[in-house]
Design a protein around this motif. Sequence first.
Motif, mmCIF file in Angstrom:
data_model
loop_
_atom_site.group_PDB
_atom_site.id
_atom_site.type_symbol
_atom_site.label_atom_id
_atom_site.label_comp_id
_atom_site.label_asym_id
_atom_site.label_seq_id
_atom_site.Cartn_x
_atom_site.Cartn_y
_atom_site.Cartn_z
ATOM 1 N N MET A 1 0.806 -0.969 0.078
ATOM 2 C CA MET A 1 -0.047 -0.052 0.036
ATOM 3 C C MET A 1 0.720 1.332 0.039
ATOM 4 O O MET A 1 1.538 1.375 1.027
ATOM 5 C CB MET A 1 -0.841 -0.040 1.208
ATOM 6 N N HIS A 143 -19.467 7.180 9.117
ATOM 7 C CA HIS A 143 -19.483 6.977 10.589
ATOM 8 C C HIS A 143 -19.100 8.088 11.480
ATOM 9 O O HIS A 143 -18.210 8.892 10.991
ATOM 10 C CB HIS A 143 -18.576 5.675 10.803
ATOM 11 N N GLY B 40 -1.572 -3.182 5.507
ATOM 12 C CA GLY B 40 -0.709 -2.020 5.457
ATOM 13 C C GLY B 40 -1.592 -0.760 6.042
ATOM 14 O O GLY B 40 -2.729 -0.670 6.496
ATOM 15 N N LEU B 41 -1.021 0.550 6.190
ATOM 16 C CA LEU B 41 -1.773 1.638 6.759
ATOM 17 C C LEU B 41 -0.865 2.809 6.098
ATOM 18 O O LEU B 41 0.237 2.723 5.780
ATOM 19 C CB LEU B 41 -1.858 1.833 8.274
ATOM 20 N N GLU B 42 -1.526 3.745 5.959
ATOM 21 C CA GLU B 42 -1.090 5.255 5.857
ATOM 22 C C GLU B 42 -1.666 6.175 6.740
ATOM 23 O O GLU B 42 -2.747 5.970 6.917
ATOM 24 C CB GLU B 42 -1.248 5.603 4.435
ATOM 25 N N HIS B 68 -5.628 5.606 6.894
ATOM 26 C CA HIS B 68 -6.245 4.594 6.150
ATOM 27 C C HIS B 68 -5.848 3.342 6.542
ATOM 28 O O HIS B 68 -4.377 3.003 6.128
ATOM 29 C CB HIS B 68 -6.126 4.726 4.748
ATOM 30 N N LEU B 75 -12.868 2.813 3.675
ATOM 31 C CA LEU B 75 -12.747 3.967 4.658
ATOM 32 C C LEU B 75 -11.499 4.711 4.956
ATOM 33 O O LEU B 75 -10.500 4.001 4.789
ATOM 34 C CB LEU B 75 -13.254 3.506 5.922
ATOM 35 N N ILE B 78 -10.677 9.697 10.294
ATOM 36 C CA ILE B 78 -10.263 11.052 10.588
ATOM 37 C C ILE B 78 -10.291 11.231 12.290
ATOM 38 O O ILE B 78 -11.548 10.951 12.779
ATOM 39 C CB ILE B 78 -11.171 12.126 9.983
ATOM 40 N N ALA B 102 -15.419 8.712 10.065
ATOM 41 C CA ALA B 102 -15.040 7.995 8.741
ATOM 42 C C ALA B 102 -15.633 8.558 7.502
ATOM 43 O O ALA B 102 -16.616 8.786 7.425
ATOM 44 C CB ALA B 102 -15.237 6.573 9.001
ATOM 45 N N TYR B 105 -12.953 6.070 1.405
ATOM 46 C CA TYR B 105 -11.378 6.263 0.976
ATOM 47 C C TYR B 105 -11.182 6.984 -0.043
ATOM 48 O O TYR B 105 -10.302 7.698 -0.556
ATOM 49 C CB TYR B 105 -10.886 4.876 1.045
ATOM 50 N N GLN B 108 -10.531 10.627 0.186
ATOM 51 C CA GLN B 108 -9.465 10.841 1.269
ATOM 52 C C GLN B 108 -8.302 12.167 0.560
ATOM 53 O O GLN B 108 -8.091 13.152 1.136
ATOM 54 C CB GLN B 108 -8.513 9.792 1.177
ATOM 55 N N GLN B 130 3.843 5.194 7.226
ATOM 56 C CA GLN B 130 3.353 3.983 6.455
ATOM 57 C C GLN B 130 3.631 2.614 6.808
ATOM 58 O O GLN B 130 4.949 2.542 7.261
ATOM 59 C CB GLN B 130 3.647 4.321 4.841
#
Lengths: 259, 247
Positions: A1, A143, B40-42, B68, B75, B78, B102, B105, B108, B130
């Motif tokens: 990602m 949400h 993963g995430l950012e 994210h 999604l 925030i 939320a 995505y 974003q 990240q």
Amino acid sequence: MTSNNAPPLNSLHELLLFGTVSATRQPALLRILAGYAGLQPHAILELHAYFKPTRSPTVVQQRGGSQGITGLKPGQQAQAGPKDLYFWQLVRNVEEDELTDAGSDAASSGTKPHKWQLQFRDTPEPGKRSAAIRFAVNQDVVHGDPEAYMQAMEYRYQSRHLLEGHRLVYNNVVISLYRAFVPREDSATALSPLPPRSQLQLLDPSGTYIVEANIRLSDRSNPTIINTGLKELDRLRTQLRDIIDLKVPDRLKLDTRVK
Amino acid sequence: MSRTASVIFFLPGAQEATSLSTLIERLVRTTNGNPLGKWGLEHRILRSTASNLADDKTHPPRLHHILHLLNWPQLTHIVISGGPPSPNGNADPTQALETIIAIPYAQQASYIQLLKLKMGALWTPRTVLQVANGSAYEAGEITIRLGDLRQLVGPGAHHGVVCFLQMQFEVPGEGEDGLGGGAMEVSVSPEAVAMAEQSAKDALTEFWQNSGVGGTARETWRFSGPGEAENGLGEAGLWCDVLRLRK
């Protein structure tokens, strides 16, 4: 990602023309537009709640090079300023039965979750064009509590109104015809139940409808796209010139900056 | 009705791929974990700007997180932590204020542009973190997500390894009363909730200790009430607590 997988930027700019039509001529205009579009207009009933920042912007005025620099600590950079603050809106669709006495009572006794959308609208850009252009962003709140979010962003609720009318799409143009209603007595919060129709009054007592013609641009930096949008609005303006005068709005009347 | 216990173990400054692959190997070997795929995430963080109000100097800056998580692919969460000062100035400084929403995505990028172009008077961008090539596993009732945490720009790019564990648990007696299928919910005492949370915490702690990871990990815990885990808001809040790093 990675950032390469990030979603594409949504179109963030729109071209605009505005006009007005009297209540007596509005049905005829709607029929004509429906004929052009080949579609029945879609009824709209929206609640718009306005929020204002609670604090003033931090303003750093640069009064010349040497004076600005001597006031800074080593390693510190001069800030650019001033920076504007803007009004924001929370918007949601309204069901007709919310505006009945029973609907209003039912809403008061329980909390029905609604789908809200954050809407940001910038002041239209200066410059001579055949349509106004402005930065505009819509964010759906999927949400969470949107009003709590606004408070956390240091915004406080100001006022709200109801937009009632119709919307239809003609080629790339979204055409909206609407009037605004305001509560006779304002509520303390944006999420308060709506009063029944008997407690609403027209913002413009003449009953005149606003006509908004809007094209979203996929790329503000592409002149070809902008010109294509401008030409399409010009064609629409020409087609409707016997019925309605679509004009470039006074940009300062659409100014959303906090003074 | 299930509740959720979640913990993030952060091994700061761990040597890059060696630690992560070692961690994965040990976890899978000792727990018989089933792979769930890539994860993963950012994370982006902004900090509130200084106000020109004199009394605002007593309040720490607020943080605005944009997160994210790949396990919530549709999604973006925030999270605004700190909250505004209360109008009468009586806000409890010991209470962590947190607001979470939320957004899709797909929206974003436009949200980030809006903050960057039009909210500069209120928010200053700070860091972007990240986890790019993380992994997810399932070991019994426990979900595991882990990966290398990197800063996308700037020096000190590799921050360490993060490992997220989550399990669901129930508080005895909570939920429907069980009498003929009635819909009446039975509330439970705070003591019963605390005991159930402690049991869940003990289970996850034991799992971590048996994983053989070793090293000094910072742990951050969060417990979500019945149904609260369904939209990822609690999980997002937990990640933002960890990812604020040195604030």
